[in-house]
Design an enzyme around this catalytic site. Structure first.
Site, PDB file in Angstrom:
ATOM      1  N   SER A 273       0.838  -1.200   0.000  1.00  0.00           N
ATOM      2  CA  SER A 273       0.000   0.000   0.000  1.00  0.00           C
ATOM      3  C   SER A 273       0.873   1.250   0.000  1.00  0.00           C
ATOM      4  O   SER A 273       2.079   1.187   0.228  1.00  0.00           O
ATOM      5  CB  SER A 273      -0.887   0.009   1.240  1.00  0.00           C
ATOM      6  OG  SER A 273      -0.092   0.264   2.379  1.00  0.00           O
ATOM      7  N   LYS A 274       0.217   2.360  -0.226  1.00  0.00           N
ATOM      8  CA  LYS A 274       0.927   3.630  -0.228  1.00  0.00           C
ATOM      9  C   LYS A 274       1.562   3.871   1.138  1.00  0.00           C
ATOM     10  O   LYS A 274       2.636   4.438   1.253  1.00  0.00           O
ATOM     11  CB  LYS A 274      -0.066   4.747  -0.567  1.00  0.00           C
ATOM     12  CG  LYS A 274       0.571   6.111  -0.616  1.00  0.00           C
ATOM     13  CD  LYS A 274      -0.400   7.125  -1.136  1.00  0.00           C
ATOM     14  CE  LYS A 274      -0.052   8.551  -0.816  1.00  0.00           C
ATOM     15  NZ  LYS A 274       0.742   8.845   0.331  1.00  0.00           N
TER      16      LYS A 274
END
Ligand code: GLU
Length: 501
Positions: free
Chosen positions: A262-263
């Site tokens: 994920s970011k």
């Protein structure tokens, strides 16, 4: 493969392209090139509520930067255009109607409130509400009211959706190129919405209609779409069309722990998850391009996330990747994202770059620091240090002493500055002053001859000498630094060290 290979990348423009999406695009691109096929880009923007301005342009720019631009897309070889689904809006209604007429779909008039009540009631009974064959004949649908009544309610402008009538009691045995045989029970599927009364199709209908009309031969996409595969195959059956082949790519996993990259992982560990920088009012998300990654390195790294050609080979040009790519060799299991390996790839591409090209990229950084060094000199400096760098942005830290005298001296290294050092450094200055041909090899010979003749230990002079020039015991070959810095500046730095240390 008999028919022409035509594959697509079909993102929804809901934000910047995540690195997983980039890999999907890349695998499609490579597959197309391998089979002399076409890679096209279709913008799936039917869900207006999730539309983000700038996202489409971002996607195009990212693919261009990576060197994997599509052959057909919005504004480019629009053979099966338009390539933006919002501009194909008028096309989908007839296909929804076709499914209604053939009995593969039905109208459902349930209001959001009614559906919510059903959901709550099921929950209270410890059950989950699924809109499908279990209850579709008990709900407010055209399956239970007459055709006249249905027509009347639609004509009156009542809110409705068109749902797929999933067949009952069937086990679907489907083939995925990567996963092999996959089995789905139709009784477990819900009757997905295909079309809404605002005239917009949902993803499922638009995606199938367009893949058919745009003659898509293979659907290569992320694993998160695997649960949609049975519906998609059934839709092809309902329309009487040949389905394309499917390949669902493995997830890209977090560097540590479990789950999808994920970011947040990138923010935490300091690596980008987007190809290009993305700016919003909330802030800036870093991009590979702005971080100084070479597009070739990003492509090479991503190609090996979930695929290899069965050998130990790691460095591939885009052409080599296209030649060796094989969907059958894509792994089923998720691929762990390794940020260190990512940098390693960049390093490999950095050292392969031409020194003067690197110097040109480095020059603006030098100008910013206040140095306008001739390109030949910068090129020479770059050639001496690039082996130690992963990015051009590492260069300054590795080379600052070429451009400016040290402002401080490494504490630990300063311990080598002994009582006798100042006198030795004075002698060194005299030796250097008399050197005519001030080039690395010549300076080295003369200084070493002086040391040998006077029986002075190497370390006694070399370490303080380096410390005077660099401020620490680091950097490339000492005499290369001496030559580039020049006689006058070298002497002045030694003098400064004598008076400071
Ligand atoms: N629009 C879908 C997405 O956002 C496309 C999925 C597919 O490739 O079918 O990824």
């Amino acid at each position: 493969m008999s028919k022409q290979v035509r594959v697509r990348f079909a993102p929804s423009p809901t934000g910047p392209l995540h690195i997983g999406g980039v890999r999907t695009a890349l695998f499609n691109y490579l597959f197309a090139k391998k089979h002399n096929g076409v890679f096209y880009l279709r913008i799936e923007d039917t869900d207006q509520t999730r539309f983000v301005p700038g996202a489409e342009a971002y996607i195009m720019e990212a693919l261009e930067w990576l060197g994997i631009a599509p052959e057909e897309t919005v504004g480019k070889n629009e053979k099966f255009g338009p390539y933006r689904q919002s501009e194909r809006k008028d096309l989908y209604q007839q296909y929804a109607d076709q499914l209604i007429n053939s009995g593969w779909a039905y109208y459902a008039f349930d209001t959001p409130e009614a559906l919510d009540a059903h959901r709550k009631q099921h929950e209270a009974e410890g059950k989950t509400f699924i809109y499908n064959h279990h209850n579709r004949e008990k709900l407010d649908t055209s399956l239970v009211i007459s055709a006249e009544e249905t027509a009347k309610r639609i004509a009156n402008g009542e809110h409705y959706v068109i749902r797929f009538k999933t067949p009952v009691d069937e086990t679907l045995h489907l083939k995925d190129i990567i996963r092999g045989d996959v089995k789905f029970e139709t009784n477990l599927l819900d009757d997905k919405v295909l079309f809404k009364s605002d005239g917009m199709p949902t993803y499922h209908l638009a995606n199938i209609v367009d893949d058919h009309l745009m003659e898509t031969s293979h659907v290569i996409r992320g694993e998160e779409w695997l649960p949609s595969m049975p519906l998609h195959v059934l839709l092809y059956r309902a329309f009487g069309w040949d389905a394309p082949e499917f390949a669902h790519l493995p997830l890209i996993l977090k560097p540590v722990g479990n789950g999808k990259l994920s970011k947040r992982d990138g923010d935490k560990m300091g690596f980008p998850v987007f190809p290009l920088e993305w700016k919003t009012e909330e802030g800036v998300s870093s991009g590979y391009r702005e971080k100084g990654f070479f597009p070739e390195a990003v492509v090479n790294f991503l190609a090996l996330l979930g695929w290899n050609d069965g050998t130990d080979k790691e460095i591939y040009s885009l052409e080599e990747l296209a030649a060796s790519f094989d969907l059958n060799r894509v792994h089923k299991a998720g691929a762990k994202f390794d940020p260190e390996k990512n940098k390693w790839f960049n390093h490999q591409y950095l050292v392969k770059q031409n020194d003067s090209d690197l110097a040109k990229t480095f020059s603006p950084i030098l100008v910013e620091k206040g140095f306008s060094t001739p390109l030949e000199v910068t090129t020479r400096i770059v050639s001496l240090i690039k082996e130690r760098a992963n990015f051009v942005s590492d260069f300054w830290e590795l080379t600052d002493f070429f451009f400016q005298a040290p402002t401080s001296y490494d504490e630990k290294a300063s311990k080598n500055w002994k009582e006798e050092t100042p006198a030795l450094m004075q002698e060194l200055i005299s030796v250097l002053e008399n050197i005519e041909d001030f080039t690395s090899a010549n300076i080295e010979t003369i200084v070493k001859d002086w040391l040998t003749k006077n029986e002075i230990g190497m370390g006694k002079v070399m370490q303080p000498f380096r410390l005077s020039l660099v401020g620490a015991l680091k950097g490339p070959h000492l005499f290369d630094i001496v030559e580039i810095v020049g006689k006058e500046e070298t002497i002045s730095r030694i003098q400064k060290a004598i008076s400071t240390l």
